[in-house]
Write a protein that holds these residues in place. Structure first.
Motif, PDB file in Angstrom:
ATOM      1  N   UNK A  39       0.752  -1.145   0.103  1.00  0.00           N
ATOM      2  CA  UNK A  39      -0.083   0.117  -0.046  1.00  0.00           C
ATOM      3  C   UNK A  39       0.742   1.414  -0.024  1.00  0.00           C
ATOM      4  N   UNK A  40       1.930   1.137   0.496  1.00  0.00           N
ATOM      5  CA  UNK A  40       2.861   2.411   0.788  1.00  0.00           C
ATOM      6  C   UNK A  40       3.512   2.822  -0.562  1.00  0.00           C
ATOM      7  N   UNK A  41       3.589   1.749  -1.474  1.00  0.00           N
ATOM      8  CA  UNK A  41       4.307   1.781  -2.700  1.00  0.00           C
ATOM      9  C   UNK A  41       3.253   2.351  -3.588  1.00  0.00           C
ATOM     10  N   UNK A  42       1.984   1.944  -3.331  1.00  0.00           N
ATOM     11  CA  UNK A  42       0.890   2.254  -4.343  1.00  0.00           C
ATOM     12  C   UNK A  42       0.689   3.816  -4.052  1.00  0.00           C
ATOM     13  N   UNK A  43       0.620   4.119  -2.747  1.00  0.00           N
ATOM     14  CA  UNK A  43       0.484   5.591  -2.204  1.00  0.00           C
ATOM     15  C   UNK A  43       1.554   6.438  -3.073  1.00  0.00           C
ATOM     16  N   UNK A  44       2.902   5.864  -3.048  1.00  0.00           N
ATOM     17  CA  UNK A  44       4.071   6.615  -3.853  1.00  0.00           C
ATOM     18  C   UNK A  44       3.549   6.892  -5.391  1.00  0.00           C
ATOM     19  N   UNK A  45       3.171   5.765  -5.868  1.00  0.00           N
ATOM     20  CA  UNK A  45       2.661   5.840  -7.232  1.00  0.00           C
ATOM     21  C   UNK A  45       1.555   6.880  -7.613  1.00  0.00           C
ATOM     22  N   UNK A  46       0.811   6.829  -6.783  1.00  0.00           N
ATOM     23  CA  UNK A  46      -0.392   7.883  -7.088  1.00  0.00           C
ATOM     24  C   UNK A  46       0.091   9.274  -6.748  1.00  0.00           C
ATOM     25  N   UNK A  47       0.875   9.548  -5.672  1.00  0.00           N
ATOM     26  CA  UNK A  47       1.210  10.938  -5.322  1.00  0.00           C
ATOM     27  C   UNK A  47       2.112  11.351  -6.320  1.00  0.00           C
ATOM     28  N   UNK A  48       2.931  10.676  -6.990  1.00  0.00           N
ATOM     29  CA  UNK A  48       3.901  11.263  -7.837  1.00  0.00           C
ATOM     30  C   UNK A  48       3.430  11.423  -9.068  1.00  0.00           C
ATOM     31  N   UNK A  49       2.591  10.493  -9.552  1.00  0.00           N
ATOM     32  CA  UNK A  49       1.474  11.057 -11.022  1.00  0.00           C
ATOM     33  C   UNK A  49       0.926  12.434 -10.640  1.00  0.00           C
ATOM     34  N   UNK A  50       0.076  12.414  -9.528  1.00  0.00           N
ATOM     35  CA  UNK A  50      -0.576  13.451  -9.315  1.00  0.00           C
ATOM     36  C   UNK A  50       0.302  14.804  -8.976  1.00  0.00           C
ATOM     37  N   UNK A  51       1.236  14.799  -8.370  1.00  0.00           N
ATOM     38  CA  UNK A  51       1.879  15.943  -8.064  1.00  0.00           C
ATOM     39  C   UNK A  51       2.478  16.295  -9.665  1.00  0.00           C
ATOM     40  N   UNK A  52       2.667  15.591 -10.543  1.00  0.00           N
ATOM     41  CA  UNK A  52       3.033  16.047 -11.962  1.00  0.00           C
ATOM     42  C   UNK A  52       2.003  17.019 -12.386  1.00  0.00           C
ATOM     43  N   UNK A  53       0.835  16.279 -12.216  1.00  0.00           N
ATOM     44  CA  UNK A  53      -0.237  17.496 -12.741  1.00  0.00           C
ATOM     45  C   UNK A  53      -0.362  18.826 -11.789  1.00  0.00           C
ATOM     46  N   UNK A  54      -0.017  18.581 -10.615  1.00  0.00           N
ATOM     47  CA  UNK A  54      -0.208  19.707  -9.643  1.00  0.00           C
ATOM     48  C   UNK A  54       1.036  20.637 -10.105  1.00  0.00           C
ATOM     49  N   UNK A  55       2.171  20.421 -10.398  1.00  0.00           N
ATOM     50  CA  UNK A  55       3.046  21.154 -10.864  1.00  0.00           C
ATOM     51  C   UNK A  55       2.545  21.878 -11.955  1.00  0.00           C
TER      52      UNK A  55
END
Length: 170
Positions: free
Chosen positions: A146-162
């Motif tokens: 679950x912690x790896x999945x959180x990182x996958x989601x967060x990294x992808x969403x932060x690209x859009x947030x940037x």
């Protein structure tokens, strides 16, 4: 996970329930991506929890371990709870899921500030393999994956947030 601040910067607050798993991870990922994008001097990032369960605690060891595997250091971060001033002091308050977004909306001291409240996954790029996902799931009671999945989601969403931040800062 408070730091000194300069009010001249755009300010983003990452928010989950306890501020020991998802939001400190999102804080570290966004900081890293801002630095890579050359925006770190123009955007400040912090994180907090909607609940005060873990105030003063470091991020969950599993969050720290998984983050470190991808080059993020969460060790200096400490949990804190969202407070009334955060709604005024931050330009974006970014919830990890709908439950925390609803709590923020309910606790927002001024209805005029509610437009600052958003969900992180609303920034997922349309080309993301995670498009259509609405919540960063809480990995606290689950297994290590679950912690790896959180990182996958967060990294992808932060690209859009940037990308969103670039538009706001232009």
């Amino acid at each position: 996970m408070s730091r000194g601040s300069s009010r001249h910067a755009f300010r983003v607050l990452m928010i989950c329930m306890g501020n020991i798993c998802r939001s400190p991870t999102a804080e570290a990922v966004l900081r890293h991506q801002l630095q890579r994008a050359g925006l770190d001097g123009r955007v400040e990032v912090d994180s907090a929890g909607t609940h005060g369960y873990h105030v003063g605690s470091p991020p969950d060891p599993r969050s720290q371990e998984h983050a470190a595997l991808r080059g993020y250091d969460l060790s200096a971060l400490r949990a804190r709870q969202v407070n009334a001033l955060d709604f005024r002091d931050f330009d974006l308050l970014v919830a990890m899921d709908g439950d925390n977004l609803a709590r923020l909306q309910h606790n927002c001291p001024d209805p005029a500030l509610r437009d600052r409240l958003v969900r992180l996954l609303d920034f997922l790029p349309s080309h993301s393999t995670h498009a259509g996902t609405h919540s960063v799931p809480d990995p606290y009671y689950g297994g290590s994956d679950g912690f790896g999945h959180v990182l996958d989601l967060v990294e992808s969403a932060c690209e859009g947030l940037i990308d969103h931040l670039r538009g706001r800062l232009a």
